[in-house]
Design a protein around this motif. Sequence first.
Motif, PDB file in Angstrom:
ATOM      1  N   ALA A 229      39.456 -42.154 -14.252  1.00  0.00           N
ATOM      2  CA  ALA A 229      40.033 -41.016 -13.389  1.00  0.00           C
ATOM      3  C   ALA A 229      40.455 -41.370 -12.343  1.00  0.00           C
ATOM      4  O   ALA A 229      41.525 -40.300 -12.018  1.00  0.00           O
ATOM      5  N   ASP A 230      40.145 -42.409 -12.014  1.00  0.00           N
ATOM      6  CA  ASP A 230      41.179 -43.363 -10.763  1.00  0.00           C
ATOM      7  C   ASP A 230      42.903 -42.541 -11.625  1.00  0.00           C
ATOM      8  O   ASP A 230      43.571 -42.729 -10.540  1.00  0.00           O
ATOM      9  N   HIS A 231      43.339 -43.180 -12.941  1.00  0.00           N
ATOM     10  CA  HIS A 231      44.388 -42.978 -13.261  1.00  0.00           C
ATOM     11  C   HIS A 231      44.893 -42.316 -13.233  1.00  0.00           C
ATOM     12  O   HIS A 231      46.273 -41.668 -12.938  1.00  0.00           O
ATOM     13  N   ARG A 232      43.733 -40.423 -13.579  1.00  0.00           N
ATOM     14  CA  ARG A 232      44.669 -39.385 -13.480  1.00  0.00           C
ATOM     15  C   ARG A 232      44.706 -39.100 -12.158  1.00  0.00           C
ATOM     16  O   ARG A 232      45.232 -38.119 -12.258  1.00  0.00           O
ATOM     17  N   ILE A 233      43.853 -39.700 -10.937  1.00  0.00           N
ATOM     18  CA  ILE A 233      44.307 -39.112  -9.542  1.00  0.00           C
ATOM     19  C   ILE A 233      45.918 -39.433  -9.280  1.00  0.00           C
ATOM     20  O   ILE A 233      46.528 -39.368  -8.661  1.00  0.00           O
ATOM     21  N   LEU A 234      46.114 -40.856  -9.718  1.00  0.00           N
ATOM     22  CA  LEU A 234      47.203 -41.969  -9.879  1.00  0.00           C
ATOM     23  C   LEU A 234      48.389 -40.797 -10.735  1.00  0.00           C
ATOM     24  O   LEU A 234      49.570 -40.703  -9.853  1.00  0.00           O
ATOM     25  N   ALA A 235      48.262 -40.158 -11.740  1.00  0.00           N
ATOM     26  CA  ALA A 235      49.363 -39.205 -12.201  1.00  0.00           C
ATOM     27  C   ALA A 235      48.855 -37.757 -11.450  1.00  0.00           C
ATOM     28  O   ALA A 235      50.496 -37.971 -10.987  1.00  0.00           O
ATOM     29  N   ILE A 236      48.496 -36.903 -10.877  1.00  0.00           N
ATOM     30  CA  ILE A 236      48.896 -36.285 -10.106  1.00  0.00           C
ATOM     31  C   ILE A 236      49.897 -37.095  -8.835  1.00  0.00           C
ATOM     32  O   ILE A 236      50.417 -36.022  -9.043  1.00  0.00           O
ATOM     33  N   ALA A 237      49.250 -37.891  -7.906  1.00  0.00           N
ATOM     34  CA  ALA A 237      50.215 -38.627  -7.138  1.00  0.00           C
ATOM     35  C   ALA A 237      51.650 -38.692  -7.378  1.00  0.00           C
ATOM     36  O   ALA A 237      51.785 -38.329  -6.443  1.00  0.00           O
ATOM     37  N   LEU A 238      51.358 -39.095  -8.030  1.00  0.00           N
ATOM     38  CA  LEU A 238      53.253 -39.801  -8.769  1.00  0.00           C
ATOM     39  C   LEU A 238      53.889 -38.149  -8.887  1.00  0.00           C
ATOM     40  O   LEU A 238      55.042 -37.733  -8.676  1.00  0.00           O
ATOM     41  N   TYR A 239      53.180 -37.241  -9.595  1.00  0.00           N
ATOM     42  CA  TYR A 239      53.676 -36.254  -9.631  1.00  0.00           C
ATOM     43  C   TYR A 239      53.755 -34.850  -8.279  1.00  0.00           C
ATOM     44  O   TYR A 239      55.260 -34.750  -8.071  1.00  0.00           O
ATOM     45  N   VAL A 240      53.569 -35.067  -7.823  1.00  0.00           N
ATOM     46  CA  VAL A 240      53.088 -34.814  -6.244  1.00  0.00           C
ATOM     47  C   VAL A 240      54.347 -35.492  -5.577  1.00  0.00           C
ATOM     48  O   VAL A 240      55.378 -34.930  -4.450  1.00  0.00           O
ATOM     49  N   LYS A 241      54.507 -36.604  -5.523  1.00  0.00           N
ATOM     50  CA  LYS A 241      55.546 -37.834  -4.816  1.00  0.00           C
ATOM     51  C   LYS A 241      56.955 -36.778  -5.748  1.00  0.00           C
ATOM     52  O   LYS A 241      58.261 -36.869  -4.928  1.00  0.00           O
TER      53      LYS A 241
END
Length: 440
Positions: A104-116
């Motif tokens: 779950a944490d890594h999936r949140i990071l993936a979304i954050a990188l996409y938004v950035k």
Amino acid sequence: MSTKSKIFILDTNVILHDHKCIYNFKDNDVIVPIVVLEELDKFKKGTDQIHYQAREFVRNLNEIAGEQLFNEGVSLGEKRGKLFVATGKPFTQAMEDSFFEKSADHRILAIALYVKEKFAGRTVTLITKDINLRMKAKSLGLKSEDYTTDQVKDIDVLDRGVQIIDNFDTTIIDTLYNSDGVAEGAFPQQDLPANQFFVLRNGNKSVLATYDPFSKSIKRVEKQGAFGIEPRNAEQTFALSALSNPDIKLVSLTGKAGTGKTLLALASALQQNKSYKQILLARPIVSLANRDLGFLPGDVNEKIGPYMQPLFDNLSVIKHGHGIKSRENVMIEEMQRDNQLMITPLAYIRGRSLSDVFFIVDEAQNLTPHEVKTVITRAGAGTKIIFTGDIEQIDSPYLDKTSNGLAYMTEKMKGQDIFAHVNLIKGERSYLAELASDLL
């Protein structure tokens, strides 16, 4: 989305800490990853505070959600930004190289990188109370911060419950030792905090005193025991003074292990038992080593027993101070039998209205600010609430010295007429315990 405002991406633990967090980012936009909703689903059932937070957030989200929640976002209100729910995004190559598990944490990071990457001209920040996740984010070039809305700004407030003043006017010291023990104008033109405690001394003269906000005068604090427990130092004397003062309805006692916080509170409660219908001792159940109640054998009472044992230990200390068949011990046993003296997990207090109760909350450093507020708002007429804890011994993985409810409450309540705080410094359990607390 606005091109000027910032974008904040929330981790699950932020919502479980404060279900109203989405409203605390001013005019900036807020993104809740879809995986967060998935995790919240696991917390909807239960009696702990995190379960309450999850349910309240989901209810609120349902009220404000519209068709644009996943596209253009929905407004969070006047002078606030928009709320978005971001669906899952693929892992970047950098993430694939660093993290093999799609947690779950890594999936949140993936979304954050996409938004950035998508909003390159805006500041994108991941908000999480998980220190490890913040480190992972920074390793990928993501800005990440703790949720600081309800953090204590002045942590030193915990040390200012007692003030030592040297070279004090000996005339005023002598006045405080007169029969009435009151000195007017001892601190001319000073705005003193309500129920501030003082050690006033000059040479071989000294006196313990407090500022009474109701009479607006300095009063001498006399050394007095409670139910067979005698104070062994100035801080314990001040603590018993605050605990026995009927005008003070809320008390916080902080200090390291062995300073007598819970023992003094319990002894004072028993001393005043005729003034209250019930004495309640409660503490939050914080599981250690990832083992919750389900891992323990027996029924619910047997499961909670190990968590409540420290409170029973304090009661045993008081009982052993009297004879086995003493009037005091008989009274304690009768109070326990009639539920006038109860030791219980804090979660069992939810929904109750507590009137004419002396309520002691132990290990309060493991509570969030919202949990402390929930406890205090249970107080009915005639109730007195005592919070005890050591901010150096926090067991919750998402709380620290500045974000725990005990420190937060002490900072916010400081100066209120019905509140008093004492930080106990010297350990009185034993020389061995004191030595270990200082050196280990």
